[in-house]
Design a protein around this motif. Sequence first.
Motif, short mmCIF file in Angstrom:
data_model
loop_
_atom_site.label_atom_id
_atom_site.label_comp_id
_atom_site.label_asym_id
_atom_site.label_seq_id
_atom_site.Cartn_x
_atom_site.Cartn_y
_atom_site.Cartn_z
N VAL A 1 0.90 -1.17 0.00
CA VAL A 1 0.00 0.00 0.00
C VAL A 1 0.92 1.21 0.00
O VAL A 1 1.40 1.64 1.04
N GLY B 1 5.32 6.48 10.26
CA GLY B 1 4.37 5.70 9.49
C GLY B 1 3.29 5.15 10.40
O GLY B 1 3.24 5.46 11.61
N ALA B 2 2.43 4.32 9.82
CA ALA B 2 1.30 3.80 10.59
C ALA B 2 1.77 2.89 11.73
O ALA B 2 1.13 2.82 12.78
N THR B 3 2.88 2.20 11.53
CA THR B 3 3.38 1.34 12.60
C THR B 3 3.65 2.17 13.85
O THR B 3 3.23 1.82 14.97
N ASN C 1 0.43 3.56 15.32
CA ASN C 1 -0.23 2.54 16.15
C ASN C 1 0.48 2.43 17.51
O ASN C 1 -0.16 2.35 18.55
N HIS D 1 -3.98 -5.49 10.76
CA HIS D 1 -2.65 -5.46 10.13
C HIS D 1 -1.61 -5.97 11.13
O HIS D 1 -1.72 -5.71 12.34
N THR E 1 1.19 -5.02 11.90
CA THR E 1 1.91 -4.01 12.68
C THR E 1 1.20 -3.68 13.99
O THR E 1 1.80 -3.10 14.89
N GLN F 1 -10.28 -1.68 12.55
CA GLN F 1 -9.55 -1.39 11.32
C GLN F 1 -10.43 -0.65 10.31
O GLN F 1 -11.56 -1.04 10.06
N GLY G 1 -9.95 -0.17 6.63
CA GLY G 1 -9.16 -0.47 5.44
C GLY G 1 -8.36 -1.74 5.61
O GLY G 1 -7.22 -1.70 6.09
N LEU H 1 -6.14 -4.58 4.11
CA LEU H 1 -5.25 -4.43 2.95
C LEU H 1 -5.53 -5.43 1.83
O LEU H 1 -5.05 -5.26 0.72
N ASP I 1 -7.06 1.60 13.41
CA ASP I 1 -5.95 1.61 12.46
C ASP I 1 -6.53 1.87 11.07
O ASP I 1 -7.11 0.98 10.45
N ALA J 1 -4.69 3.18 8.30
CA ALA J 1 -3.48 3.61 7.59
C ALA J 1 -3.82 4.23 6.24
O ALA J 1 -3.30 5.27 5.87
N ASP K 1 -1.84 7.30 7.52
CA ASP K 1 -0.58 7.62 6.86
C ASP K 1 -0.82 8.73 5.86
O ASP K 1 -1.85 8.74 5.18
N HIS L 1 1.74 9.03 3.68
CA HIS L 1 2.51 8.48 2.56
C HIS L 1 1.76 7.36 1.81
O HIS L 1 2.34 6.71 0.96
C1 LIG Z 1 -3.98 -1.15 7.83
C2 LIG Z 1 -2.51 -0.91 7.91
N1 LIG Z 1 -1.93 -0.64 9.09
C3 LIG Z 1 -0.62 -0.42 9.21
C4 LIG Z 1 0.22 -0.45 8.12
C5 LIG Z 1 1.70 -0.17 8.29
O1 LIG Z 1 1.98 1.07 7.74
P1 LIG Z 1 3.46 1.70 7.70
O2 LIG Z 1 4.20 0.84 6.74
O3 LIG Z 1 3.25 3.10 7.24
O4 LIG Z 1 4.05 1.62 9.06
C6 LIG Z 1 -0.32 -0.72 6.86
C7 LIG Z 1 0.54 -0.80 5.67
O5 LIG Z 1 0.12 -1.08 4.60
C8 LIG Z 1 -1.73 -0.95 6.74
O6 LIG Z 1 -2.30 -1.20 5.57
#
Ligand SMILES: Cc1ncc(COP(=O)(O)O)c(C=O)c1O
Length: 459
Positions: A79, A138-140, A143, A182, A184, A229, A231, A233, A258, A260, A287, A289
């Motif tokens: 993504v 980032g999303a990690t 979170n 996800h 993460t 969540q 979205g 993936l 979450d 992202a 995110d 990005h």
């Molecule tokens: C739902 C979700 N959460 C977390 C992440 C992790 O995102 P990042 O790589 O920006 O840390 C993603 C990455 O695709 C995601 O789709």
Amino acid sequence: MADRHEAALAAAHLRARAWLDGLEDRPIAPRADAETVKDALGRTLPDEGEDADAVVLRLADAAEPGVMAMGSPRFYGWVIGGAQPAALGADWLVSTWDQNTAIRAVTPGVVAAEELAGEWILDLLGLPPTSDVGFVTGATMANFTCLVTARDAVLRQAGWDAAHDGLAGAPRVRLVVGAERHDTVDHAARMAGLGAPRVVEADDQGRIVPAALAGALADGMGPAIVVLQAGNLHSGAIDPLAEAIAIAHREGAWVHIDGAFGLWAAASPRTRHLTEGLADADSWTTDAHKTLSVPYDCGIAIVADARALRASMGMTAAYLQTAASVDHADPHDRVPELSRRARGVPTWAALRSMGRSGTIALVDRLAGSASRLAIGLAQLPGVEVLNDVVFTQVCAALDTDERTDAWAEALRTAGDAYASSSRWRGRSVLRFSVSNWATDDHEVARTLAAASRALATVR
Ligand SMILES: Cc1ncc(COP(=O)(O)O)c(C=O)c1O
């Protein structure tokens, strides 16, 4: 001073322009692996240095064969958003200004843009305007930031001060997640000392099943955090937020979402219905990005209770000269890092460049392109689209895993379009994540033609 930078910046500009000009047509996958690029860069640290512009040109020459054209409008891997022009230009300025964006009074120019970006995001997504917003990698990390804040808050409510007493001996915090969260989320939870989550059932699109969530929460006592969540993936599906949040809040749990990429469904009147109830959660991840197509890296942590975020992320030190107050935190009070680049500024630039209508149009274009892609893929012989395409993700497969994998490989090798492989619901799938600002009907048509050519090579 400027003279000393002139040649290096001119070289970078030249090669950046050439890269961007070639992006539409160059083969997407890298042609050189990391070891080959190391050979080309030169493996030994030379005794003598080299002129700055020569270093930049050397880097471009040696590394470009190993650079994936992730900014291509036909790149659908993982993504990954592209880099829209205003955001890229602003990102160059961020590097040039080189502001250590920790303290409001020290770097007011970039903090102002970040704070505005935060306010605009809350407005676009319909989140409580008094929420606080932190810009992380980032999303990690978003979170992680939100889960640490949630952990401290639910423990505080249970009479335990984690900031002072640590986690040893604390009441166990129950973390409840859907089966298709996800990965993460688990990673962030581990880093936050929460351990492995209690996993509850998801439906055929990966959405958490509310009755299963209710059962899991009823089956225990004490402080709890629920992660939902927005979205998935594989399917793009968004959990039934209103119902799940109500269940979690009835049990006194903190609800983190979450989102992202999927949080942006809330920005458009066409997809907003999918996110009903979103604003009632306690914290959110997204995110810049991904959907917003801001260059790496920019994740966003949002917490409704600003005091809770600052209680977990804030710090003081005499030498910092911070001026934080309840009304105005310093940027470092919202994120795990002290020193960091002004990564929220390109997000401001992307939003300023698109405006409200352009941001809505971006979300609609991504979702619309995904839907057209799905319709076209389903018309190819033997191709099945496995998910209900409600947002920006499309999972396609052939009748056997071997044939699906061969199709995916042929597509990536030909280089006209790039989608990544995965396994979903027990099958190999070819995932198309429509996340680039420049993907439109024309690019979707080119992608379908590439997918069809690759299919013809599969026996
Ligand atoms: C739902 C979700 N959460 C977390 C992440 C992790 O995102 P990042 O790589 O920006 O840390 C993603 C990455 O695709 C995601 O789709």
